[in-house]
Design an enzyme around this catalytic site. Structure first.
Site, PDB file in Angstrom:
ATOM      1  N   GLY A  12       0.819  -1.212   0.000  1.00 41.42           N
ATOM      2  CA  GLY A  12       0.000   0.000   0.000  1.00 41.42           C
ATOM      3  C   GLY A  12       0.847   1.253   0.000  1.00 41.42           C
ATOM      4  CG  ASP A  13       0.352   3.717   2.304  1.00 34.80           C
ATOM      5  OD1 ASP A  13      -0.749   4.260   2.171  1.00 34.80           O
ATOM      6  OD2 ASP A  13       0.627   2.939   3.240  1.00 34.80           O
ATOM      7  N   GLY A  15       1.440   5.370  -4.003  1.00 35.30           N
ATOM      8  CA  GLY A  15       1.213   6.615  -4.764  1.00 35.30           C
ATOM      9  C   GLY A  15       0.186   6.414  -5.866  1.00 35.30           C
ATOM     10  CE  LYS A  16      -3.445   1.874  -4.031  1.00 37.04           C
ATOM     11  NZ  LYS A  16      -2.430   1.605  -3.000  1.00 37.04           N
ATOM     12  N   GLY A  17      -2.782   7.460  -6.001  1.00 44.52           N
ATOM     13  CA  GLY A  17      -3.549   8.693  -6.250  1.00 44.52           C
ATOM     14  C   GLY A  17      -2.981   9.476  -7.420  1.00 44.52           C
ATOM     15  CE  LYS A  18       3.042  12.355 -10.469  1.00 42.92           C
ATOM     16  NZ  LYS A  18       4.290  13.030 -10.271  1.00 42.92           N
ATOM     17  N   GLY A  40      -6.331   5.619   2.076  1.00 37.99           N
ATOM     18  CA  GLY A  40      -6.111   7.063   2.049  1.00 37.99           C
ATOM     19  C   GLY A  40      -5.411   7.422   0.760  1.00 37.99           C
ATOM     20  CG  HIS A  41      -6.596   7.183  -3.014  1.00 40.18           C
ATOM     21  ND1 HIS A  41      -5.667   6.204  -2.840  1.00 40.18           N
ATOM     22  CD2 HIS A  41      -7.572   6.625  -3.738  1.00 40.18           C
ATOM     23  CE1 HIS A  41      -6.076   5.106  -3.438  1.00 40.18           C
ATOM     24  NE2 HIS A  41      -7.233   5.334  -3.983  1.00 40.18           N
ATOM     25  CD  GLN A 223      -7.050  -1.170   1.737  1.00 38.18           C
ATOM     26  OE1 GLN A 223      -7.855  -1.834   1.145  1.00 38.18           O
ATOM     27  NE2 GLN A 223      -7.356  -0.016   2.283  1.00 38.18           N
ATOM     28  CB  THR A 298      -3.437   9.071   4.013  1.00 37.21           C
ATOM     29  OG1 THR A 298      -2.300   8.904   3.196  1.00 37.21           O
ATOM     30  CG2 THR A 298      -4.237  10.245   3.521  1.00 37.21           C
ATOM     31  CG  LEU A 331      13.763   7.416  -9.467  1.00 33.77           C
ATOM     32  CD1 LEU A 331      14.128   6.025  -8.958  1.00 33.77           C
ATOM     33  CD2 LEU A 331      13.908   7.452 -10.988  1.00 33.77           C
TER      34      LEU A 331
HETATM   35  P1  IMP Z   1      -7.421  -3.051   8.194  1.00 32.28           P
HETATM   36  O1  IMP Z   1      -7.520  -2.929   6.704  1.00 32.28           O
HETATM   37  O2  IMP Z   1      -7.809  -1.791   8.911  1.00 32.28           O
HETATM   38  O3  IMP Z   1      -8.134  -4.255   8.725  1.00 32.28           O
HETATM   39  O4  IMP Z   1      -5.868  -3.278   8.549  1.00 32.28           O
HETATM   40  C1  IMP Z   1      -5.180  -4.467   8.186  1.00 32.28           C
HETATM   41  C2  IMP Z   1      -3.757  -4.158   7.724  1.00 32.28           C
HETATM   42  O5  IMP Z   1      -3.803  -3.451   6.496  1.00 32.28           O
HETATM   43  C3  IMP Z   1      -2.969  -3.271   8.689  1.00 32.28           C
HETATM   44  O6  IMP Z   1      -1.611  -3.660   8.669  1.00 32.28           O
HETATM   45  C4  IMP Z   1      -3.108  -1.872   8.080  1.00 32.28           C
HETATM   46  O7  IMP Z   1      -2.049  -1.017   8.440  1.00 32.28           O
HETATM   47  C5  IMP Z   1      -3.067  -2.233   6.599  1.00 32.28           C
HETATM   48  N1  IMP Z   1      -3.737  -1.234   5.754  1.00 32.28           N
HETATM   49  C6  IMP Z   1      -5.066  -1.052   5.588  1.00 32.28           C
HETATM   50  N2  IMP Z   1      -5.302  -0.054   4.714  1.00 32.28           N
HETATM   51  C7  IMP Z   1      -4.101   0.398   4.306  1.00 32.28           C
HETATM   52  C8  IMP Z   1      -3.693   1.389   3.345  1.00 32.28           C
HETATM   53  O8  IMP Z   1      -4.486   2.074   2.704  1.00 32.28           O
HETATM   54  N3  IMP Z   1      -2.337   1.546   3.208  1.00 32.28           N
HETATM   55  C9  IMP Z   1      -1.426   0.797   3.874  1.00 32.28           C
HETATM   56  N4  IMP Z   1      -1.767  -0.143   4.753  1.00 32.28           N
HETATM   57  C10 IMP Z   1      -3.093  -0.356   4.957  1.00 32.28           C
END
Ligand code: IMP
Length: 423
Positions: A12-13, A15-18, A40-41, A223, A298, A331
């Protein structure tokens, strides 16, 4: 025109929003197909920064219909707050459409997410505590409430009473919490239902119609691959299917409707919450990535764990999602280092694994096999084409593509839309 799927290749995270922002010009529908307000985007548009959790970033473009599809779990209070906030900042949320089949996050889901994490103690998952896991668990157990139930007060109350009977017993007898009041929940939720009414639709039919009509459809995952319930680093995963296959189930279209699967991959790796992370760097390099990359959640503002680029994960993501191309992000965050590292394989008990090991214990205990590449001193932010990248940075991009077996089509060298290089 066939649909495009956008999926994260790490935890996750990425940078899919960009990436969504750059694709938006060619799209008519942007569809969220799984997850909830755990996501969170961060999107920059029109000189402003928006942090969206549930509403697809397509909302920021007048020509796009944003859709929250069947596979998403929706906290209606959060959804309405997000709509109100957008309206206050001059973005019209009236085009938003929400699937009648999407499941609802209820107050007992949030409460159970919190207390079960506390009970797990050192084994906790580090969830976002938004009630995501408990809502998906009820969906699978067939005791969930759906968006369409908000429009039928009698059915809503019947289903709520049935669910609360069990939830309140668990909350009070197992976790020593106060039981929740059905009357209060029904009052709140039916109120949300009245406001959401005009947005509720058969979104699968709409997407299908758009595809038949030659419109551009982007299926936007939240995610990422390694957080996938089936294909991620279980149990340290989310409770939905971010992978490309999940995009089809979650939005209600068939596999032949898609021809592009874009993997968004960050030039280094981050993770929030618990779980294995073979290339994690807990020293100065990881700290530098966190500071320069602004790696703080986020949704929860937690500092993200940081580490070097991991080709084992990328190869895995390429396979699981059938990636057709890569969008390499951030990068520029690696600029200014003498050398940069990429992980080409894992090593455990003398054996080298080029693919993700089949047993989670190995992933936990494996050490990363690194290759050192020459760094680049220059700031990349002003590069607009591949030729304007320093040779060492270009080599890094080529190595990522080689190791992943997927072409890199775009490289992000800064947060703004213009700071993008086509390669
Ligand atoms: P949950 O989705 O709240 O049940 O969390 C399960 C796991 O997914 C945890 O390790 C969270 O930190 C991770 N997680 C959930 N949503 C995100 C996201 O948007 N970005 C990064 N990690 C996420």
């Amino acid at each position: 025109m066939p649909a495009t799927i956008l999926v994260g290749t790490q935890w996750g995270d990425e940078g899919k929003g960009k990436a969504t922002d750059l694709l938006a010009d060619h799209m008519d529908l942007v569809v969220r197909y799984q997850g909830g307000n755990n996501a969170g985007h961060t999107v920059r548009a029109g000189g402003e920064t928006f942090k969206l959790h549930l509403i697809p970033s397509g909302i920021l473009y007048d020509h796009i219909t944003p859709i929250v599809a069947d596979g998403v779990v929706i906290d209606p209070q959060v959804l309405l707050e997000e709509m109100d906030e957008l309206a206050e900042r001059g973005v019209d949320p009236s085009r938003l459409l929400v699937s009648a089949n999407a499941h609802l996050i209820m107050p007992y889901h949030r409460e159970l997410d919190r207390v079960t994490e506390r009970y797990l103690g050192r084994q906790k998952l580090g969830t976002t505590r938004r009630g995501i896991g408990p809502a998906y668990a009820d969906k699978a157990a067939r005791i969930g409430l759906r968006v369409q139930d908000l429009t039928d007060p009698k059915i809503f109350r019947q289903k709520l009473d049935a669910a609360l009977k069990e939830k309140n017993a668990v909350l009070s007898k197992v976790y020593n919490r106060l039981p929740l009041d059905a009357e209060e929940i029904a009052g709140d939720y039916l109120g949300y239902g009245e406001r959401l009414g005009p947005h509720i639709a058969d979104t699968s039919a709409l997407i299908h119609r758009a595809l038949r009509g030659g419109q551009g459809v982007l299926l936007e995952g939240a995610q990422a691959t390694l957080l996938d319930l089936d294909h991620g680093t279980y149990p340290f995963v989310t409770s939905s299917n971010p992978v490309a296959g999940g995009a089809l189930v979650g939005s209600g279209i068939g596999p032949k409707e898609v021809d592009r699967v874009i993997g968004v991959t960050k030039a280094y790796v981050t993770r929030v919450g618990s779980g294995p992370f073979p290339t994690e760097d807990q020293g100065w390099a990881g700290e530098r990535m966190r500071e320069r990359g602004q790696e703080f959640g986020t949704t929860t503002n937690r500092p993200r764990r940081c580490g070097w680029f991991d080709a084992v994960l990328l190869r895995y993501a390429a396979r699981i999602n059938g990636l057709t191309e890569l969008f390499l992000t951030k990068l520029d965050v690696l600029s200014g280092l003498d050398t940069v590292r990429v992980c080409t394989a894992y090593r455990y008990e003398g054996r080298v694994y080029e693919d993700l090991p089949p047993h989670q214990t190995i992933v936990h205990k494996a050490e990363a096999v690194f290759e050192e590449l020459e760094g680049w001193p220059d700031d990349l932010g002003s590069a607009r084409s591949s030729d304007e990248l320093p040779p060492a940075a270009r080599k890094y991009v080529e190595r990522v593509a080689d190791l992943g077996g997927v072409p890199v089509r775009m490289v992000s060298v800064g947060p703004s839309r213009e700071q993008t290089v086509e390669s």
